[in-house]
Design an enzyme around this catalytic site. Structure first.
Site: not given
Length: 308
Positions: A17, A149, A171
């Site tokens: 990431d 996302t 997340f």
């Protein structure tokens, strides 16, 4: 003794990431992801100065095009040091405009095509709004695979699976942040709300035969990663990857197909919006995430505009 990173790689694909290809080369993930915040950080790295300058060349003042070119240029560099895919994000300010997201996604793919990068090495990142999910459904049918996302809710995950998206990025850390602030609790282990969210989604997908890949994202600590060992993929910052590599303790697999999951939850737009409205955490974190990415996109464009 084998490190926890090597143990994790036995049953989970590790994704970096970051937009820093030197860090990526060091930690050796399979895939990598970027977003406007990471690209903004990359723009400040001296090694990217030439890419930044090249991105504004012949753009005729179109800062949006320059931004897309920079994102693709960073993606190209990253692809030189990983065997898998790069995720490149559509401008967050378009998150509620299906047609605009499609247009931007097509441009990103066209830029990769011109650079000789095949579609099999690229995922287009789109926010998990209703409009984003619908855009992703169209892209998937066109053979352009997507990474949905800013995913915080079960409703988002269910809608993404029914749309046939390739991959979702729930997340973990941001969910944890919200509940910690709201309740004043320090959640650990399996009690972590972010861990529980991804575990629920993973079991739901596997129990119902969905092919959509679950990639946990946004980690705050090693415990969250360890609790999701066995998830399809985990996208992890280089510093946490380094900590996993330095830890030689035993890592137990927590997620695996075969567990009981909930029945399929097909959602129309009204049902999706109602369930989203009922989830205060998901509503707030999605809006906040889009705003944060939008502000960083604007800062990146200001850097590029100064060079036009």
């Amino acid at each position: 003794m084998t490190s926890k990173l090597e143990q994790l790689k036995q049953f989970t694909t590790v994704v970096a990431d970051t937009g820093d290809f030197e860090a990526i080369a060091r930690v050796k993930p399979v895939d990598a992801t970027t977003n406007p915040s990471l690209l903004l950080k990359a723009a400040a790295i001296a090694a990217y100065a030439e890419l930044l300058n090249a991105s504004v060349s012949d753009c005729k003042g179109d800062v949006g095009l320059a931004s897309d070119r920079f994102g693709v240029a960073v993606g190209q560099e990253i692809l030189k040091v990983i065997p898998g895919r790069i995720s490149t994000e559509v401008d967050a300010r378009l998150s509620f405009d299906q047609d605009a997201m499609l247009k931007r996604a097509h441009r990103l793919i066209e830029l990769y095509d011109k650079a000789g990068i095949g579609r099999d090495r690229v995922l287009i990142k789109i926010a998990s709004t209703w409009e984003g999910i619908r855009a992703a459904e169209i892209l998937e049918k066109e053979g352009i695979q997507t990474n949905l996302t800013l995913l915080f809710s079960f409703a988002q995950a269910a809608a993404c699976a029914d749309a046939g998206v390739f991959l979702i990025s729930p997340f973990v850390g941001r969910i944890y942040d919200w509940y910690k602030k709201a309740n004043g609790n320090e959640y650990t282990g399996a009690d972590d709300p972010g861990v529980q969210s991804v575990t629920r989604i993973y079991n739901y997908y596997k129990a119902n035969g969905y092919k959509t890949v679950v990639m946990g994202a946004s980690f705050r600590n090693l415990s969250q990663i360890e609790q999701l060992a066995g998830c399809d993929r985990l996208t992890i910052s280089p510093d946490l990857i380094d900590k996993l590599a330095a830890d030689t303790g035993k890592l137990e697999r927590k997620l695996a197909p075969g567990h009981t999951g909930e029945a399929r939850l097909p959602l129309n737009e009204a049902q999706f919006r109602w369930l989203s409205n009922e989830d205060a955490m998901a509503t707030e974190k999605l809006a906040e995430g889009i705003r944060q990415f939008a502000r960083d996109q604007e800062k990146l464009e200001a850097l590029l505009k100064a060079k036009l």
